[in-house]
Design a protein around this motif. Structure first.
Motif, PDB file in Angstrom:
ATOM      1  N   GLU A 142      39.071  41.892 -52.540  1.00 23.22           N
ATOM      2  CA  GLU A 142      38.260  41.929 -51.331  1.00 23.22           C
ATOM      3  C   GLU A 142      38.935  42.695 -50.430  1.00 23.22           C
ATOM      4  O   GLU A 142      39.854  43.120 -50.355  1.00 23.22           O
ATOM      5  N   TYR A 143      37.763  43.124 -49.323  1.00 20.60           N
ATOM      6  CA  TYR A 143      38.445  43.783 -48.311  1.00 20.60           C
ATOM      7  C   TYR A 143      38.916  42.837 -47.305  1.00 20.60           C
ATOM      8  O   TYR A 143      38.484  41.814 -47.102  1.00 20.60           O
ATOM      9  N   ARG A 144      40.116  43.429 -46.687  1.00 20.88           N
ATOM     10  CA  ARG A 144      40.507  42.851 -45.402  1.00 20.88           C
ATOM     11  C   ARG A 144      40.766  43.787 -44.490  1.00 20.88           C
ATOM     12  O   ARG A 144      41.476  44.786 -44.455  1.00 20.88           O
ATOM     13  N   THR A 145      39.924  43.326 -43.064  1.00 23.72           N
ATOM     14  CA  THR A 145      40.268  44.260 -41.994  1.00 23.72           C
ATOM     15  C   THR A 145      41.527  43.693 -41.280  1.00 23.72           C
ATOM     16  O   THR A 145      41.789  42.533 -41.319  1.00 23.72           O
ATOM     17  N   HIS A 146      42.346  44.831 -40.713  1.00 26.11           N
ATOM     18  CA  HIS A 146      43.545  44.468 -39.918  1.00 26.11           C
ATOM     19  C   HIS A 146      43.109  43.442 -38.852  1.00 26.11           C
ATOM     20  O   HIS A 146      42.365  43.482 -37.968  1.00 26.11           O
ATOM     21  N   PRO A 147      43.893  42.205 -38.903  1.00 26.32           N
ATOM     22  CA  PRO A 147      43.572  41.163 -37.898  1.00 26.32           C
ATOM     23  C   PRO A 147      43.335  41.805 -36.407  1.00 26.32           C
ATOM     24  O   PRO A 147      42.490  41.030 -35.668  1.00 26.32           O
ATOM     25  N   LYS A 148      44.353  42.592 -36.000  1.00 24.30           N
ATOM     26  CA  LYS A 148      44.369  43.129 -34.630  1.00 24.30           C
ATOM     27  C   LYS A 148      42.807  43.459 -34.187  1.00 24.30           C
ATOM     28  O   LYS A 148      42.300  43.380 -33.216  1.00 24.30           O
ATOM     29  N   TYR A 149      42.510  44.384 -35.230  1.00 26.05           N
ATOM     30  CA  TYR A 149      41.264  45.106 -35.045  1.00 26.05           C
ATOM     31  C   TYR A 149      40.118  44.252 -35.082  1.00 26.05           C
ATOM     32  O   TYR A 149      39.161  44.201 -34.350  1.00 26.05           O
ATOM     33  N   TYR A 150      39.979  43.244 -35.991  1.00 23.45           N
ATOM     34  CA  TYR A 150      39.015  42.223 -36.267  1.00 23.45           C
ATOM     35  C   TYR A 150      38.769  41.383 -34.959  1.00 23.45           C
ATOM     36  O   TYR A 150      37.720  41.184 -34.416  1.00 23.45           O
ATOM     37  N   THR A 151      40.234  41.008 -34.402  1.00 20.51           N
ATOM     38  CA  THR A 151      39.750  39.971 -33.196  1.00 20.51           C
ATOM     39  C   THR A 151      39.487  40.880 -32.123  1.00 20.51           C
ATOM     40  O   THR A 151      38.503  40.503 -31.249  1.00 20.51           O
ATOM     41  N   SER A 152      39.902  42.003 -31.971  1.00 20.75           N
ATOM     42  CA  SER A 152      39.642  42.938 -30.864  1.00 20.75           C
ATOM     43  C   SER A 152      38.043  43.276 -30.722  1.00 20.75           C
ATOM     44  O   SER A 152      37.365  43.092 -29.684  1.00 20.75           O
ATOM     45  N   ILE A 153      37.417  43.421 -31.969  1.00 23.31           N
ATOM     46  CA  ILE A 153      35.933  43.894 -31.854  1.00 23.31           C
ATOM     47  C   ILE A 153      35.246  42.481 -31.701  1.00 23.31           C
ATOM     48  O   ILE A 153      34.311  42.936 -30.927  1.00 23.31           O
ATOM     49  N   THR A 154      35.603  41.630 -32.267  1.00 29.72           N
ATOM     50  CA  THR A 154      34.785  40.478 -32.218  1.00 29.72           C
ATOM     51  C   THR A 154      34.841  39.620 -30.785  1.00 29.72           C
ATOM     52  O   THR A 154      33.915  39.407 -30.121  1.00 29.72           O
ATOM     53  N   GLU A 155      36.149  39.787 -30.162  1.00 24.39           N
ATOM     54  CA  GLU A 155      36.460  39.290 -28.862  1.00 24.39           C
ATOM     55  C   GLU A 155      35.719  40.198 -27.616  1.00 24.39           C
ATOM     56  O   GLU A 155      35.370  39.612 -26.838  1.00 24.39           O
ATOM     57  N   PHE A 156      35.879  41.498 -27.905  1.00 23.44           N
ATOM     58  CA  PHE A 156      35.079  42.232 -26.845  1.00 23.44           C
ATOM     59  C   PHE A 156      33.534  41.994 -26.837  1.00 23.44           C
ATOM     60  O   PHE A 156      32.809  41.863 -25.881  1.00 23.44           O
ATOM     61  N   LEU A 157      33.020  41.919 -28.073  1.00 19.78           N
ATOM     62  CA  LEU A 157      31.577  41.639 -28.291  1.00 19.78           C
ATOM     63  C   LEU A 157      31.217  40.326 -27.562  1.00 19.78           C
ATOM     64  O   LEU A 157      30.309  40.123 -26.865  1.00 19.78           O
ATOM     65  N   ARG A 158      32.064  39.205 -27.837  1.00 19.75           N
ATOM     66  CA  ARG A 158      31.662  37.879 -27.084  1.00 19.75           C
ATOM     67  C   ARG A 158      32.077  37.964 -25.561  1.00 19.75           C
ATOM     68  O   ARG A 158      31.017  37.530 -25.120  1.00 19.75           O
ATOM     69  N   ALA A 159      32.966  38.816 -25.079  1.00 16.30           N
ATOM     70  CA  ALA A 159      33.132  38.857 -23.870  1.00 16.30           C
ATOM     71  C   ALA A 159      31.956  39.781 -22.963  1.00 16.30           C
ATOM     72  O   ALA A 159      31.352  39.545 -22.169  1.00 16.30           O
ATOM     73  N   ASP A 160      31.412  40.813 -23.741  1.00 13.28           N
ATOM     74  CA  ASP A 160      30.391  41.798 -23.165  1.00 13.28           C
ATOM     75  C   ASP A 160      28.959  40.940 -23.198  1.00 13.28           C
ATOM     76  O   ASP A 160      28.362  40.949 -22.388  1.00 13.28           O
ATOM     77  N   ILE A 161      28.838  40.072 -23.941  1.00 13.87           N
ATOM     78  CA  ILE A 161      27.400  39.419 -24.045  1.00 13.87           C
ATOM     79  C   ILE A 161      27.437  38.083 -23.449  1.00 13.87           C
ATOM     80  O   ILE A 161      26.545  37.733 -23.016  1.00 13.87           O
ATOM     81  N   LEU A 162      28.546  37.374 -23.381  1.00 16.44           N
ATOM     82  CA  LEU A 162      28.250  36.029 -22.773  1.00 16.44           C
ATOM     83  C   LEU A 162      28.761  36.269 -21.364  1.00 16.44           C
ATOM     84  O   LEU A 162      28.766  35.200 -20.641  1.00 16.44           O
ATOM     85  N   GLU A 163      29.493  37.321 -20.654  1.00 16.14           N
ATOM     86  CA  GLU A 163      29.857  37.458 -19.259  1.00 16.14           C
ATOM     87  C   GLU A 163      28.456  37.944 -18.840  1.00 16.14           C
ATOM     88  O   GLU A 163      27.736  38.495 -19.342  1.00 16.14           O
ATOM     89  N   ASP A 164      28.448  37.872 -17.362  1.00 18.92           N
ATOM     90  CA  ASP A 164      27.366  38.367 -16.428  1.00 18.92           C
ATOM     91  C   ASP A 164      27.521  39.805 -16.424  1.00 18.92           C
ATOM     92  O   ASP A 164      28.537  40.315 -16.751  1.00 18.92           O
ATOM     93  N   GLY A 165      26.408  40.583 -16.114  1.00 16.54           N
ATOM     94  CA  GLY A 165      26.274  42.202 -15.966  1.00 16.54           C
ATOM     95  C   GLY A 165      25.747  42.670 -17.333  1.00 16.54           C
ATOM     96  O   GLY A 165      25.307  41.946 -18.410  1.00 16.54           O
ATOM     97  N   GLU A 166      25.761  43.985 -17.165  1.00 19.69           N
ATOM     98  CA  GLU A 166      24.915  44.787 -17.910  1.00 19.69           C
ATOM     99  C   GLU A 166      25.962  44.921 -19.336  1.00 19.69           C
ATOM    100  O   GLU A 166      27.031  45.335 -19.250  1.00 19.69           O
ATOM    101  N   ALA A 167      25.348  44.604 -20.571  1.00 23.03           N
ATOM    102  CA  ALA A 167      26.033  44.876 -21.905  1.00 23.03           C
ATOM    103  C   ALA A 167      26.033  46.418 -22.201  1.00 23.03           C
ATOM    104  O   ALA A 167      24.897  47.097 -22.064  1.00 23.03           O
ATOM    105  N   ALA A 168      27.063  46.844 -22.746  1.00 25.17           N
ATOM    106  CA  ALA A 168      27.031  48.150 -23.334  1.00 25.17           C
ATOM    107  C   ALA A 168      26.101  48.166 -24.642  1.00 25.17           C
ATOM    108  O   ALA A 168      25.782  47.333 -25.033  1.00 25.17           O
ATOM    109  N   ASP A 169      25.529  49.518 -24.695  1.00 26.53           N
ATOM    110  CA  ASP A 169      24.531  50.161 -25.833  1.00 26.53           C
ATOM    111  C   ASP A 169      25.377  49.507 -27.101  1.00 26.53           C
ATOM    112  O   ASP A 169      24.455  49.035 -27.926  1.00 26.53           O
ATOM    113  N   GLU A 170      26.626  49.704 -27.172  1.00 25.90           N
ATOM    114  CA  GLU A 170      27.258  49.469 -28.563  1.00 25.90           C
ATOM    115  C   GLU A 170      27.093  47.921 -28.959  1.00 25.90           C
ATOM    116  O   GLU A 170      27.101  47.562 -29.933  1.00 25.90           O
TER     117      GLU A 170
END
Lengths: 329, 86
Positions: A142-170
């Motif tokens: 199976e594939y395994r993503t480096h935990p640091k990157y996995y957490t960084s990507i998912t936590e940034f996404l959560r912050a960007d969408i759940l916080e107030d303000g404009e979300a980035a196009d990404e």
């Protein structure tokens, strides 16, 4: 931490925990979405020339795609029909319906680029630790993503969408890709999903990219049938009775429940957990214990499990622990 | 269109969003949100419903300090006391 393209970020999420050697249904859906991600990525980087509603790949993209092999796979496959593809929605549909052979090439190009950066690796699949696979000597990767990157990507996404303000196009694009690949429920709780839905509706009304993406579905034939089945199951598990069933049958089988036999019937949960941990670590998995107790919660390669004491009854009872995938929030 | 900022742009900026703090400090969003709600991370917000902005250098240093205190076994109320005393 290095900057990643949209396709690379999405691939790290979509490929994590998926079998690397076989073409399973969840992986095929993920690969279709990765092909669409390449088109969105080019669109965001102004890689298309516009004439009325028609989009054509710019000459610069055709020349430069060689430097990024995963782009080259998609660009080469679609460039032949460059003139007649149409608007962004048509490009996305065409990219996501490429044949399995092209999807395999895309997978190997993306995986290679991420492996070269040291952020994706192939390890023995967690199913290999299951009693039946372990004793039969079956090897699955199976594939395994480096935990640091996995957490960084998912936590940034959560912050960007759940916080107030404009979300980035990404973030706009990533939400759509996660929705289409069936990964969205891995990152948001049921309450958060309501906020995410409201935000996606607001984006659909006010963001040009979201208007195209959120109205586009990447599903085909058999996969559509499977999605419908999961949707039906999701509705069912919203009831109290259904929630109990969900404990046994996870909403979407991107991860698997497995049974790990222990060496003996241990007198306490700590000794039992230690034995299970040793088995998993001997197979190359990264194990973190998030919560101790009679039913510990453990994190194995970015996926969280309930470790429920269990026994399998054959001629003799075999004691062990069943790992059941768990929504992290 | 508003694009996600590169790491280089974030590091050159005086103010960052909570998502960018997640990337800079390798912390969880829910953790930073909790610290913000507890008043441990000061921020600026021009209007309601607009993005909360944090001073990059100060906030990153404060998050590192909080992590150190947590590693030493301090609870959140104790860390808040320490922050007030400093």
């Amino acid at each position: 931490m290095m900057d990643l393209t949209l396709t690379q970020s999405f691939s790290l999420i979509a490929l994590n925990g998926q079998r690397s050697l076989e073409m399973t249904v969840p992986k095929k859906v993920a690969l279709r979405c990765m092909a669409a991600a390449v088109i969105v990525e080019l669109y965001m980087e102004n890689g298309f020339t516009h004439s009325q509603t028609q989009l054509t790949l710019s000459q610069e993209v055709l020349d430069q795609s060689r430097s990024l092999p995963y782009r080259d796979v998609i660009v080469k496959s679609l460039a032949r029909k460059n003139e007649s593809i149409g608007d962004l929605r048509n490009w996305l549909r065409r990219a996501s319906s490429l044949p399995a052979s092209t999807l395999k090439k895309l997978e190997s190009a993306v995986a290679q680029s991420l492996r070269n950066e040291g952020i994706l690796e192939e390890i023995p699949h967690i199913l290999g630790s299951d009693l039946y696979f372990h004793t039969a000597g079956v090897s699955i990767k199976e594939y395994r993503t480096h935990p640091k990157y996995y957490t960084s990507i998912t936590e940034f996404l959560r912050a960007d969408i759940l916080e107030d303000g404009e979300a980035a196009d990404e973030t706009v694009a990533m939400l759509w890709l996660l929705r289409e690949s069936g990964c969205l429920l891995d990152f948001f709780s049921r309450n958060e999903m309501e906020q995410v839905s409201a935000k996606m509706i607001a984006l659909y009304k006010g963001n040009a990219l979201a208007q195209v993406l959120y109205a586009t579905q990447i599903r085909r034939g058999m996969e559509l049938g499977i999605k419908q089945y999961f949707r039906m199951k999701k509705k069912a598990i919203k009831t109290p009775v259904g929630s109990g069933l969900n404990f046994v049958f996870p909403v979407l089988e991107r991860s698997q429940a497995i049974f790990i036999d222990t060496e003996k019937m241990f007198p306490n949960p700590t000794a039992r957990l230690h034995d299970v941990r040793t088995r998993l670590e001997s197979k190359g998995h990264i194990v973190n214990v998030l919560k101790d107790g009679d039913v510990p919660i453990i994190k194995v390669d970015n996926v969280i499990y309930d470790a429920v004491p269990h026994a399998v009854y054959g001629r003799v009872p075999i004691h062990g622990v069943r790992l059941i995938p768990k929504c992290p929030f | 269109m508003s694009r996600q900022r590169s790491m280089e742009a974030i590091l050159a900026s005086d103010y960052v969003s909570i998502g960018e703090l997640v990337r800079l400090t390798e912390s969880r969003y829910s953790t930073l949100k909790h610290y913000t709600e507890e008043g441990m991370l000061p921020y600026e917000q021009e209007e309601q419903n607009l993005t909360r902005r944090y001073k990059r250098e100060e906030t990153v240093a404060r998050i590192q300090q909080i992590k150190e205190w947590k590693a030493q076994g301090l609870s959140i109320p104790q860390i808040k006391e320490e922050l007030r005393a400093n």
